[in-house]
Design a protein around this motif. Structure first.
Motif, mmCIF file in Angstrom:
data_model
loop_
_atom_site.group_PDB
_atom_site.id
_atom_site.type_symbol
_atom_site.label_atom_id
_atom_site.label_comp_id
_atom_site.label_asym_id
_atom_site.label_seq_id
_atom_site.Cartn_x
_atom_site.Cartn_y
_atom_site.Cartn_z
ATOM 1 N N GLY A 33 0.814 -1.211 0.000
ATOM 2 C CA GLY A 33 0.000 0.000 0.000
ATOM 3 C C GLY A 33 0.848 1.262 0.000
ATOM 4 N N GLU A 34 1.890 1.262 0.802
ATOM 5 C CA GLU A 34 2.779 2.428 0.859
ATOM 6 C C GLU A 34 3.526 2.621 -0.457
ATOM 7 O OE1 GLU A 34 2.770 4.779 3.169
ATOM 8 O OE2 GLU A 34 1.135 3.595 4.022
ATOM 9 N N THR A 35 3.897 1.529 -1.095
ATOM 10 C CA THR A 35 4.581 1.617 -2.389
ATOM 11 C C THR A 35 3.674 2.257 -3.431
ATOM 12 O OG1 THR A 35 5.914 -0.333 -1.887
ATOM 13 C CG2 THR A 35 5.693 0.257 -4.213
ATOM 14 N N ILE A 36 2.428 1.840 -3.464
ATOM 15 C CA ILE A 36 1.480 2.393 -4.434
ATOM 16 C C ILE A 36 1.188 3.857 -4.113
ATOM 17 C CG2 ILE A 36 -0.852 2.204 -5.410
ATOM 18 C CD1 ILE A 36 1.176 -0.023 -6.240
ATOM 19 N N ARG A 37 0.999 4.185 -2.841
ATOM 20 C CA ARG A 37 0.754 5.590 -2.461
ATOM 21 C C ARG A 37 1.909 6.490 -2.899
ATOM 22 N NH1 ARG A 37 -1.157 2.809 1.928
ATOM 23 N NH2 ARG A 37 -3.377 3.093 2.315
#
Length: 93
Positions: free
Chosen positions: A63-67
């Motif tokens: 999720g953090e990578t996509i954000r």
């Protein structure tokens, strides 16, 4: 080996399909490709769709990578930058 391969296991895709977690990534990738093709208006529409769906992402590494990537692509679209992002798999070339 592609670094995100384990993230897209069949089990995860099935689970993500139910809650829409894969949509931000899908829209991000479409936006990024359109940006690279200098279709900034269309890219902007897709990055906006990614932003609208970002709440579906979990608070894990994926999720953090996509954000982070959504923010990078959004800035690149705003700056009309077509360069490959350094954080893309394979790096900037």
């Amino acid at each position: 080996m592609f670094p995100l391969a384990p993230v897209y296991s069949p089990a995860r895709l099935s689970r993500d399909s139910a809650n829409g977690e894969f949509y931000p990534s899908l829209y991000l990738n479409i936006a990024d490709n359109l940006r690279r093709l200098m279709a900034f208006e269309a890219a902007s529409e897709y990055i906006d769709l990614a932003k609208q769906r970002i709440s579906a992402l979990s608070s894990d590494v994926y999720g953090e990578t996509i954000r982070s990537a959504v923010n990078e692509v959004s800035n690149a679209i705003r700056n009309c930058d077509t360069a490959r992002r350094p954080s893309t798999p394979g790096g900037a070339t």
